[in-house]
Design an enzyme around this catalytic site. Structure first.
Site, PDB file in Angstrom:
ATOM      1  N   GLY A 170     143.652  69.667  11.565  1.00 45.36           N
ATOM      2  CA  GLY A 170     144.002  70.344  10.330  1.00 45.36           C
ATOM      3  C   GLY A 170     145.191  69.674   9.706  1.00 45.36           C
ATOM      4  O   GLY A 170     146.234  69.616  10.330  1.00 45.36           O
ATOM      5  N   HIS A 171     145.005  69.097   8.544  1.00 43.73           N
ATOM      6  CA  HIS A 171     146.209  68.666   7.853  1.00 43.73           C
ATOM      7  C   HIS A 171     146.193  69.135   6.415  1.00 43.73           C
ATOM      8  O   HIS A 171     145.157  69.240   5.778  1.00 43.73           O
ATOM      9  CB  HIS A 171     146.493  67.169   8.027  1.00 43.73           C
ATOM     10  CG  HIS A 171     145.423  66.277   7.556  1.00 43.73           C
ATOM     11  ND1 HIS A 171     144.775  65.414   8.379  1.00 43.73           N
ATOM     12  CD2 HIS A 171     144.910  66.130   6.336  1.00 43.73           C
ATOM     13  CE1 HIS A 171     143.887  64.762   7.669  1.00 43.73           C
ATOM     14  NE2 HIS A 171     143.951  65.167   6.439  1.00 43.73           N
ATOM     15  N   LYS A 192     150.692  63.540   9.937  1.00 42.34           N
ATOM     16  CA  LYS A 192     149.753  62.454   9.598  1.00 42.34           C
ATOM     17  C   LYS A 192     149.196  62.635   8.199  1.00 42.34           C
ATOM     18  O   LYS A 192     149.013  61.669   7.478  1.00 42.34           O
ATOM     19  CB  LYS A 192     148.578  62.424  10.596  1.00 42.34           C
ATOM     20  CG  LYS A 192     148.922  61.917  11.953  1.00 42.34           C
ATOM     21  CD  LYS A 192     147.700  61.781  12.821  1.00 42.34           C
ATOM     22  CE  LYS A 192     147.054  63.098  13.189  1.00 42.34           C
ATOM     23  NZ  LYS A 192     147.886  63.977  14.011  1.00 42.34           N
ATOM     24  N   GLN A 219     144.530  64.794  15.782  1.00 42.68           N
ATOM     25  CA  GLN A 219     145.284  65.163  16.983  1.00 42.68           C
ATOM     26  C   GLN A 219     146.321  64.084  17.326  1.00 42.68           C
ATOM     27  O   GLN A 219     146.749  63.355  16.450  1.00 42.68           O
ATOM     28  CB  GLN A 219     144.360  65.432  18.178  1.00 42.68           C
ATOM     29  CG  GLN A 219     143.551  66.713  18.059  1.00 42.68           C
ATOM     30  CD  GLN A 219     142.241  66.518  17.328  1.00 42.68           C
ATOM     31  OE1 GLN A 219     141.547  65.541  17.529  1.00 42.68           O
ATOM     32  NE2 GLN A 219     141.901  67.450  16.479  1.00 42.68           N
ATOM     33  N   ASP A 257     150.034  67.014  15.011  1.00 47.60           N
ATOM     34  CA  ASP A 257     150.908  67.677  14.033  1.00 47.60           C
ATOM     35  C   ASP A 257     152.151  66.863  13.708  1.00 47.60           C
ATOM     36  O   ASP A 257     153.218  67.412  13.456  1.00 47.60           O
ATOM     37  CB  ASP A 257     151.321  69.082  14.517  1.00 47.60           C
ATOM     38  CG  ASP A 257     150.144  69.887  14.990  1.00 47.60           C
ATOM     39  OD1 ASP A 257     149.145  69.917  14.272  1.00 47.60           O
ATOM     40  OD2 ASP A 257     150.218  70.473  16.093  1.00 47.60           O
TER      41      ASP A 257
HETATM   42  P1  IMP Z   1     140.595  71.857  21.399  1.00 43.37           P
HETATM   43  O1  IMP Z   1     140.729  70.521  20.743  1.00 43.37           O
HETATM   44  O2  IMP Z   1     140.313  72.963  20.434  1.00 43.37           O
HETATM   45  O3  IMP Z   1     139.650  71.841  22.555  1.00 43.37           O
HETATM   46  O4  IMP Z   1     142.028  72.218  22.027  1.00 43.37           O
HETATM   47  C1  IMP Z   1     142.591  71.502  23.108  1.00 43.37           C
HETATM   48  C2  IMP Z   1     144.082  71.303  22.948  1.00 43.37           C
HETATM   49  O5  IMP Z   1     144.316  70.410  21.866  1.00 43.37           O
HETATM   50  C3  IMP Z   1     144.851  72.595  22.609  1.00 43.37           C
HETATM   51  O6  IMP Z   1     146.118  72.533  23.233  1.00 43.37           O
HETATM   52  C4  IMP Z   1     144.985  72.521  21.112  1.00 43.37           C
HETATM   53  O7  IMP Z   1     146.091  73.256  20.660  1.00 43.37           O
HETATM   54  C5  IMP Z   1     145.189  71.023  20.930  1.00 43.37           C
HETATM   55  N1  IMP Z   1     144.798  70.560  19.590  1.00 43.37           N
HETATM   56  C6  IMP Z   1     143.554  70.377  19.109  1.00 43.37           C
HETATM   57  N2  IMP Z   1     143.578  69.928  17.845  1.00 43.37           N
HETATM   58  C7  IMP Z   1     144.872  69.786  17.524  1.00 43.37           C
HETATM   59  C8  IMP Z   1     145.553  69.318  16.351  1.00 43.37           C
HETATM   60  O8  IMP Z   1     144.951  68.912  15.327  1.00 43.37           O
HETATM   61  N3  IMP Z   1     146.917  69.317  16.425  1.00 43.37           N
HETATM   62  C9  IMP Z   1     147.599  69.711  17.533  1.00 43.37           C
HETATM   63  N4  IMP Z   1     147.007  70.155  18.627  1.00 43.37           N
HETATM   64  C10 IMP Z   1     145.657  70.187  18.640  1.00 43.37           C
END
Ligand code: IMP
Length: 427
Positions: free
Chosen positions: A40-41, A16, A223, A13
């Protein structure tokens, strides 16, 4: 520079989307190589906001090829939903290609993501529940189903039904959950397979050919580095490699194929989900940053945890990514604060800690050691050159460079493309 990787240098977040959108305008090809629909952007296309999850940002430019690489876990349901949104608005979507080696996310991955999280109780990770962890589990355990498997109708149905039967035993036996309807899933996914078939390619060859012929290739990270499965704040991480090394395997390219790595870096720090966060501000200052920075998740809508700039995190990120430059985003959010704080290192029991520790227990006991800087009163969102920034804002940028050891090449002072100050061309 004919190829460039963009990574998040913190916990995701970092903004990007905006920087990638700006750079993607110059790219012949944009490549995603890890993660899935957890990313998600938000990008603005012809004045309309779109939340992209799986589709690379090159979609904004009709000449750009968009590659979803082998390292991505691909959710057809999420993909076709995104695609429909774009197509409704007349955006050409013909140049999106999916690696034949990419693993597919199925409804049982999402069901298990929920169930695992519930079973963790108060020790939950705070996942996005998009099935990411369970899909990567299957890949590593060697029971995953890949895009190439979907192309063989009979074989695909057989593999999928066997997987659903197995997963239903886990869902009902271990968790007491409701079994999934194998027939319904098989039918729906057979239809997805039919629609996906024209897009499925050996994308490694496409990326290789583009690089070989000197075309401009942008590798788009999802991420952030601190969410890397190996190098992040394990276990509060995602299940892929958001660091620059992730592109090598996740796009199927060789070392040396990437000519520069820009770390997208927020002027402060945020994270969603659980896990340690040394510079977190669980107070009115944190709330103020959240409101000014609109710090709510693009995928889940969750409020993000906010804190001061953690220089130790970004310094660590610079090392593990080989960062050649930073794009400092959301600097405008810090306007109006009397004083600003940048963490230079941690301290624990009177001892200075300069490198990011692996042990979360150790991290819990760390306190930030701050450099204090005077703020700037005026709004900077209209500044179009570095020179026009207030002296104290320039001082803040210099401090980021000193603490991280990486030059700030781009400064972003607002959500629009025009609110981007280029100090040095990166691509
Ligand atoms: P998962 O990727 O859904 O398994 O989540 C694992 C961790 O990564 C959690 O703390 C999510 O909030 C974080 N996370 C996953 N994708 C994103 C992203 O695009 N931005 C920020 N945090 C993310």
């Amino acid at each position: 520079m004919s190829s460039l990787a963009i990574v998040g240098s913190q916990w995701g977040d970092e903004g990007k989307g905006k920087i990638i959108d700006y750079l993607a305008g110059k790219a012949d090809m944009v490549v995603r190589a890890q993660g899935g629909s957890n990313a998600g952007h938000t990008v603005v296309i012809r004045g309309k906001k779109y939340a992209l999850h799986l589709i690379p940002s090159g979609i904004l430019n009709s000449n750009t090829a968009n590659i979803i690489g082998n390292g991505v876990v691909f959710d057809p349901e999420s993909f076709f939903e995104e695609l429909a949104g774009l197509e409704r608005d007349g955006i050409p979507t013909d140049k999106i290609y999916l690696s034949d080696r990419a693993h597919i996310v199925f409804p049982y991955h999402k069901a298990l993501d929920e169930l695992y999280e519930k079973a963790r109780g108060s020790a939950d990770i705070g996942t996005t529940k998009r099935g990411i962890g369970p899909a990567y589990m299957d890949k590593i355990e060697r029971s995953g189903i890949r895009a190439c498997d979907m192309l063989d109708e009979g074989g695909f149905r057989e593999k999928l039904e066997a997987q659903i039967a197995h997963k239903n035993r886990v869902i009902t036996g271990l968790f007491g959950g409701a079994p999934l309807d194998a027939g319904e899933i098989a039918r729906r996914y057979a239809e997805y397979a039919r629609r996906l078939a024209p897009r499925v390619r050996d994308t490694g060859v496409m990326v290789h050919e583009a690089l070989k012929s000197g075309r401009k290739v942008l590798f788009e990270g999802a991420q952030g580095s601190m969410l890397d499965i190996d190098l992040g704040t394990y276990p509060y991480v995602t299940s892929s490699h958001p660091v620059s090394g992730g592109f090598i395997v996740g796009a199927g390219i060789g070392l040396g194929a990437i000519h520069g790595v820009v770390g997208i870096t927020k002027a402060y720090t945020t994270r969603v989900g659980k896990g340690p966060f040394v510079t977190e501000l669980a107070d009115a200052t944190g709330d103020r940053i959240r409101e000014l920075g609109h710090e709510y998740g693009a995928t889940t809508g969750r409020p993000r945890r906010c804190g001061w700039f953690d220089g130790l995190v970004v310094r660590y990120s610079a090392r593990v990514n080989g960062l050649t430059g930073l794009a400092l985003t959301l600097l405008d959010v810090l306007s109006g604060f009397d004083e600003l704080f940048l963490c230079e290192r941690y301290e624990r029991g009177g001892q200075a800690i300069e490198d990011f520790p692996a042990d979360l227990g150790l991290l819990e006991g760390c306190r930030p050691v701050y450099r204090r800087l005077p703020g700037w009163g005026s709004d900077i969102s209209g500044c179009s050159s570095y020179e026009s920034l207030p002296e104290n804002a320039k001082g803040y940028v210099r401090a980021v460079e000193e603490i991280t050891g990486v030059p700030v090449k781009i400064v972003s002072v607002g959500p629009d493309r025009e609110q981007t100050i280029i100090r040095e061309e990166v691509f």
